[in-house]
Scaffold this active site. Structure first.
Site, mmCIF file in Angstrom:
data_model
loop_
_atom_site.group_PDB
_atom_site.id
_atom_site.type_symbol
_atom_site.label_atom_id
_atom_site.label_comp_id
_atom_site.label_asym_id
_atom_site.label_seq_id
_atom_site.Cartn_x
_atom_site.Cartn_y
_atom_site.Cartn_z
ATOM 1 N N ASN A 84 -9.054 10.112 35.351
ATOM 2 C CA ASN A 84 -9.778 11.208 34.722
ATOM 3 C C ASN A 84 -10.264 12.187 35.790
ATOM 4 O O ASN A 84 -9.981 12.024 36.972
ATOM 5 C CB ASN A 84 -10.935 10.647 33.881
ATOM 6 C CG ASN A 84 -11.206 11.469 32.643
ATOM 7 O OD1 ASN A 84 -11.193 12.688 32.684
ATOM 8 N ND2 ASN A 84 -11.446 10.781 31.540
ATOM 9 N N HIS A 114 -16.843 5.524 59.749
ATOM 10 C CA HIS A 114 -17.157 6.145 61.041
ATOM 11 C C HIS A 114 -17.861 5.128 61.932
ATOM 12 O O HIS A 114 -18.432 4.152 61.457
ATOM 13 C CB HIS A 114 -18.019 7.392 60.827
ATOM 14 C CG HIS A 114 -17.294 8.456 60.062
ATOM 15 N ND1 HIS A 114 -16.393 9.304 60.649
ATOM 16 C CD2 HIS A 114 -17.314 8.772 58.753
ATOM 17 C CE1 HIS A 114 -15.890 10.113 59.740
ATOM 18 N NE2 HIS A 114 -16.429 9.808 58.572
ATOM 19 N N ALA A 159 -19.338 1.125 35.516
ATOM 20 C CA ALA A 159 -19.689 2.481 35.932
ATOM 21 C C ALA A 159 -20.799 2.472 36.975
ATOM 22 O O ALA A 159 -21.722 1.663 36.916
ATOM 23 C CB ALA A 159 -20.125 3.288 34.715
ATOM 24 N N LYS A 179 -20.976 -6.675 42.226
ATOM 25 C CA LYS A 179 -20.873 -8.137 42.228
ATOM 26 C C LYS A 179 -20.262 -8.599 40.914
ATOM 27 O O LYS A 179 -20.446 -7.971 39.872
ATOM 28 C CB LYS A 179 -22.256 -8.770 42.389
ATOM 29 C CG LYS A 179 -22.864 -8.505 43.744
ATOM 30 C CD LYS A 179 -24.179 -9.208 43.908
ATOM 31 C CE LYS A 179 -24.718 -8.913 45.305
ATOM 32 N NZ LYS A 179 -26.064 -9.398 45.491
ATOM 33 N N ARG A 182 -19.110 -11.791 35.345
ATOM 34 C CA ARG A 182 -18.570 -12.856 34.493
ATOM 35 C C ARG A 182 -17.055 -12.773 34.493
ATOM 36 O O ARG A 182 -16.478 -11.732 34.832
ATOM 37 C CB ARG A 182 -19.097 -12.726 33.062
ATOM 38 C CG ARG A 182 -18.634 -11.465 32.347
ATOM 39 C CD ARG A 182 -19.134 -11.435 30.905
ATOM 40 N NE ARG A 182 -18.711 -10.261 30.182
ATOM 41 C CZ ARG A 182 -17.541 -10.136 29.549
ATOM 42 N NH1 ARG A 182 -16.649 -11.108 29.582
ATOM 43 N NH2 ARG A 182 -17.254 -9.030 28.877
#
Length: 197
Positions: A84, A114, A159, A179, A182
């Site tokens: 998108n 960097h 998101a 993380k 499930r």
């Protein structure tokens, strides 16, 4: 730097203030700019520019403008890919996407790190690490995927995540840092009702 030349990975190199790399990036940015000026419905012209810009591209690849990358030719995209609006890829190292990958709006994939030492950073030294996205992956809106990360097949990244470490296959992962929350289970097939026409 020719199309087959590679940026060094996993070691410091002169990434900034390097006229060879800067010229290659200018070429990539010019192609991105050209791509972003097209009508969003001009699929033929989009595919022509992407074929010239990207290292490898499968069938049925849709990248909704605007789209920006650095070199372009370090990017490999499989079949049935959809990104998108406003995908950014800083492809100092290889970035590969498998088949059937969805990328939501405002996602960034960055291979660059960097130098942490301020003198090395000031001198323009950096490192580049590849990013690998497996098959059937969904990347949620506003996600940033950092250098060296692999996301396994079938996984979903929620998101707003910042993915700093690799994510295994067949899981839902979210957060800053991202993380695993499930596994994806059979129950997910009935998570949402089907729309009846």
């Amino acid at each position: 730097m020719s199309k087959k030349a590679e940026v060094p990975t996993y070691c410091l190199f002169q990434g900034c203030y390097n006229p060879v790399y800067e010229e290659e990036i200018r070429k990539g940015k010019a192609k991105c700019w050209q791509y972003n000026q097209l009508s969003p419905n001009d699929v033929e012209a989009q595919r022509e520019i992407l074929s010239d810009l990207l290292g490898k591209m499968g069938d049925n690849v849709i990248i909704t403008p605007p789209f920006w990358c650095d070199y372009g030719y370090h990017i490999s995209i499989g079949h049935s890919f959809y990104a998108n609006h406003n995908m950014i890829i800083t492809d100092g190292a290889d970035v590969s996407f498998g088949d059937h990958v969805f990328v939501a709006p405002n996602c960034c994939f960055t291979t660059a790190e960097h130098a942490i030492d301020p003198e090395q950073r000031k001198a323009g030294l950096e490192i580049a690490k590849p990013i690998t996205i497996g098959n059937n992956v969904w990347i949620g809106a506003g996600t940033t995927v950092l250098a060296g990360v692999t996301i396994g097949d079938n996984s979903v990244i929620g998101a707003g995540s910042v993915v700093t470490k690799s994510i295994p296959p067949n899981v839902v992962a979210v957060g800053v840092p991202c993380k695993v929350q499930r596994p994806i289970t059979k129950e997910d097939q009935t998570r949402y009702p089907f729309y009846q026409v």
